[in-house]
Design an enzyme around this catalytic site. Structure first.
Site, PDB file in Angstrom:
ATOM      1  N   TYR A  32       0.790  -1.174   0.099  1.00 27.82           N
ATOM      2  CA  TYR A  32      -0.036   0.026   0.095  1.00 27.82           C
ATOM      3  C   TYR A  32       0.889   1.322   0.019  1.00 27.82           C
ATOM      4  O   TYR A  32       1.990   1.163   0.149  1.00 27.82           O
ATOM      5  CB  TYR A  32      -0.863   0.106   1.220  1.00 27.82           C
ATOM      6  CG  TYR A  32      -0.319   0.297   2.586  1.00 27.82           C
ATOM      7  CD1 TYR A  32       0.518  -0.580   3.201  1.00 27.82           C
ATOM      8  CD2 TYR A  32      -0.578   1.751   3.038  1.00 27.82           C
ATOM      9  CE1 TYR A  32       1.114  -0.337   4.405  1.00 27.82           C
ATOM     10  CE2 TYR A  32       0.195   2.068   4.211  1.00 27.82           C
ATOM     11  CZ  TYR A  32       0.910   1.140   4.966  1.00 27.82           C
ATOM     12  OH  TYR A  32       1.593   1.365   6.118  1.00 27.82           O
ATOM     13  N   ARG A  51       7.856   4.071  -5.276  1.00 27.23           N
ATOM     14  CA  ARG A  51       7.901   2.934  -3.906  1.00 27.23           C
ATOM     15  C   ARG A  51       6.984   1.684  -4.128  1.00 27.23           C
ATOM     16  O   ARG A  51       7.012   0.730  -3.612  1.00 27.23           O
ATOM     17  CB  ARG A  51       7.863   3.663  -2.495  1.00 27.23           C
ATOM     18  CG  ARG A  51       7.921   2.606  -1.457  1.00 27.23           C
ATOM     19  CD  ARG A  51       8.166   3.377  -0.086  1.00 27.23           C
ATOM     20  NE  ARG A  51       6.796   4.286   0.342  1.00 27.23           N
ATOM     21  CZ  ARG A  51       6.782   4.805   1.506  1.00 27.23           C
ATOM     22  NH1 ARG A  51       7.822   5.098   2.100  1.00 27.23           N
ATOM     23  NH2 ARG A  51       5.564   5.273   1.463  1.00 27.23           N
ATOM     24  N   HIS A 101      -1.881 -20.759   0.273  1.00 24.65           N
ATOM     25  CA  HIS A 101      -0.858 -19.885   0.699  1.00 24.65           C
ATOM     26  C   HIS A 101       0.028 -19.650  -0.565  1.00 24.65           C
ATOM     27  O   HIS A 101       0.280 -18.597  -0.964  1.00 24.65           O
ATOM     28  CB  HIS A 101      -0.029 -20.598   1.868  1.00 24.65           C
ATOM     29  CG  HIS A 101      -0.563 -20.812   3.237  1.00 24.65           C
ATOM     30  ND1 HIS A 101      -1.712 -21.147   3.295  1.00 24.65           N
ATOM     31  CD2 HIS A 101      -0.127 -19.965   4.371  1.00 24.65           C
ATOM     32  CE1 HIS A 101      -2.061 -20.974   4.728  1.00 24.65           C
ATOM     33  NE2 HIS A 101      -1.077 -20.223   5.102  1.00 24.65           N
ATOM     34  N   LYS A 146       6.371  -1.966   1.752  1.00 29.85           N
ATOM     35  CA  LYS A 146       5.118  -1.435   2.529  1.00 29.85           C
ATOM     36  C   LYS A 146       4.153  -2.419   2.383  1.00 29.85           C
ATOM     37  O   LYS A 146       3.153  -2.283   1.684  1.00 29.85           O
ATOM     38  CB  LYS A 146       4.989  -0.073   1.921  1.00 29.85           C
ATOM     39  CG  LYS A 146       4.229   0.951   2.894  1.00 29.85           C
ATOM     40  CD  LYS A 146       4.451   2.327   2.351  1.00 29.85           C
ATOM     41  CE  LYS A 146       3.240   3.183   3.053  1.00 29.85           C
ATOM     42  NZ  LYS A 146       3.254   3.268   4.568  1.00 29.85           N
ATOM     43  N   GLU A 178      12.831   2.163  14.060  1.00 28.72           N
ATOM     44  CA  GLU A 178      11.691   3.386  13.562  1.00 28.72           C
ATOM     45  C   GLU A 178      10.477   3.263  14.385  1.00 28.72           C
ATOM     46  O   GLU A 178      10.219   2.343  15.296  1.00 28.72           O
ATOM     47  CB  GLU A 178      11.270   2.940  11.921  1.00 28.72           C
ATOM     48  CG  GLU A 178      10.536   1.621  11.665  1.00 28.72           C
ATOM     49  CD  GLU A 178      10.226   1.760  10.469  1.00 28.72           C
ATOM     50  OE1 GLU A 178      10.227   2.475   9.596  1.00 28.72           O
ATOM     51  OE2 GLU A 178       9.888   0.261   9.888  1.00 28.72           O
ATOM     52  N   LEU A 202      11.199   1.043   6.989  1.00 29.02           N
ATOM     53  CA  LEU A 202      10.737   1.460   5.697  1.00 29.02           C
ATOM     54  C   LEU A 202      11.452   2.932   5.204  1.00 29.02           C
ATOM     55  O   LEU A 202      11.774   3.650   6.293  1.00 29.02           O
ATOM     56  CB  LEU A 202       9.225   2.061   5.955  1.00 29.02           C
ATOM     57  CG  LEU A 202       8.373   2.422   4.404  1.00 29.02           C
ATOM     58  CD1 LEU A 202       8.069   1.245   3.681  1.00 29.02           C
ATOM     59  CD2 LEU A 202       7.135   3.250   4.683  1.00 29.02           C
TER      60      LEU A 202
HETATM   61  N1  PDD Z   1       3.247   5.212   7.521  1.00 30.27           N
HETATM   62  N2  PDD Z   1       7.933   3.595   8.578  1.00 30.27           N
HETATM   63  C1  PDD Z   1       6.634   3.158   8.730  1.00 30.27           C
HETATM   64  C2  PDD Z   1       6.761   1.643   9.413  1.00 30.27           C
HETATM   65  C3  PDD Z   1       5.742   3.581   8.213  1.00 30.27           C
HETATM   66  O1  PDD Z   1       4.271   2.968   8.282  1.00 30.27           O
HETATM   67  C4  PDD Z   1       5.661   4.691   7.403  1.00 30.27           C
HETATM   68  C5  PDD Z   1       4.504   5.644   7.131  1.00 30.27           C
HETATM   69  C6  PDD Z   1       6.892   5.528   7.569  1.00 30.27           C
HETATM   70  C7  PDD Z   1       7.264   6.953   7.037  1.00 30.27           C
HETATM   71  O2  PDD Z   1       6.946   6.675   5.548  1.00 30.27           O
HETATM   72  P1  PDD Z   1       6.651   8.213   4.694  1.00 30.27           P
HETATM   73  O3  PDD Z   1       7.306   9.156   5.001  1.00 30.27           O
HETATM   74  O4  PDD Z   1       6.663   7.539   3.357  1.00 30.27           O
HETATM   75  O5  PDD Z   1       4.992   8.092   4.900  1.00 30.27           O
HETATM   76  C8  PDD Z   1       7.952   4.853   8.062  1.00 30.27           C
HETATM   77  C9  PDD Z   1       2.137   5.622   6.584  1.00 30.27           C
HETATM   78  C10 PDD Z   1       1.793   7.097   6.622  1.00 30.27           C
HETATM   79  C11 PDD Z   1       0.742   4.922   7.214  1.00 30.27           C
HETATM   80  O6  PDD Z   1       1.002   3.579   7.348  1.00 30.27           O
HETATM   81  O7  PDD Z   1      -0.241   5.308   7.352  1.00 30.27           O
END
Ligand code: PDD
Length: 290
Positions: A32, A51, A101, A146, A178, A202
């Protein structure tokens, strides 16, 4: 009227239904993206689309649309929904097939869906900073994808939420990785440090914008692993994400960071980040949409 994208078509959102055996629903078998909209325009659209295709490719899903076509569809969706400030949520799954699976036959079409939502800027938190907890990172070893599989992230965020905190900062042993839905940065003696973009985190689009802004503006920055001790010893700590932008962290496990107020490097990066948004999407205000 509210619209959504399903399998290449823009349809009424209430009509957008997926099969009970969709593999995203059953296995979390998909990927996603969340893209920020300011003034009706996608911010860092190309990076998010790149991405999305990279994530899909890494689990063997071929997105059946070109990036150009998909970008056009997303722009059309934002316009049709008359969205000014908000997000696009978009996902692709390996499609619907009898539960097994292993991947289904080649002719099963991946299921792409997207919708928009009004989301304001978190103005108060951006100004005052947020509180966080620490939690062991129990996720898998491909956090660079992601993936729709977010159980580890969800459990971490829930822990934070239960104690009234904004985010859970995850760590593998002593090493900070993170947040549950954000990247984490520290600043120590004028140097900004964040985890390298490897399989443990990520590669955040917001993180990449911040790294570029640091380099363009003479702020020393290093991508290297840092520890829980470094986190506690840091002069400043902040997190980044598409919706949270550059968010000051003022407390970790009840201990104040920078005396409980956002620090100067964080504030400078917030200013630079707003300039970057405005360059791409036009002037923005601090307003939130309730
Ligand atoms: N989440 N790390 C993780 C585990 C994340 O889920 C996200 C973003 C980020 C930051 O990535 P970016 O700057 O590209 O948004 C880092 C999104 C916003 C979400 O799941 O809603």
């Amino acid at each position: 009227m509210n619209f959504a994208i399903l399998d290449g078509k823009i349809i009424e959102r209430s009509e957008a239904k997926v099969d009970i055996e969709d593999r995203g629903y059953q296995f979390g078998d998909g990927v996603y993206e969340v893209i920020r909209i300011y003034n009706g325009k996608m911010f860092t659209a190309k990076q998010h689309l790149d991405r999305f295709y990279r994530s899909a490719e890494s689990i063997g899903i071929v997105i059946p649309y070109t990036k150009e076509l998909l970008t056009g569809m997303l722009n059309e969706l934002v316009a049709k929904n008359n969205l000014g400030l908000g997000i696009i949520y978009m996902q692709i799954t390996r499609g619907a097939a009898p539960r097994n699976h292993a991947f289904p036959a080649q002719d099963v079409l991946p299921a792409l869906s997207a919708y928009t939502k009004e989301v304001g800027r978190p103005a108060e938190n951006l100004e005052s900073g947020v509180r966080t907890i620490l939690t062991e990172d129990i996720r898998w070893l491909r956090c660079d994808i992601k993936s729709l599989n977010l159980l580890g992230n969800i459990l971490a965020k829930q822990k934070a939420s239960e104690v009234g905190c904004f985010e859970a900062i995850q760590h593998r042993g002593e090493n900070v990785t993170e947040g549950s839905s954000s990247n984490v940065f520290i600043a120590q003696n004028g140097v900004v440090v964040t985890h390298p973009s490897d399989n443990f985190i990520l590669k955040g689009i917001t993180k990449e914008v911040i790294l570029t802004l640091c380099k363009e503006n003479g702020i020393a920055v290093e991508e290297r692993v840092f520890t829980i001790k470094d986190l506690y010893d840091a002069d400043e700590v902040f997190l980044s994400s598409t919706t949270a932008e550059v968010m000051p962290i003022i407390e970790i496990e009840g201990k104040a960071v920078h005396n409980g107020a956002p620090g100067p490097i964080t504030k400078k990066l917030q200013e630079l980040f707003i300039e970057a948004i405005e360059k791409e999407c036009g002037a923005i205000t601090k307003q939130t949409i309730k």
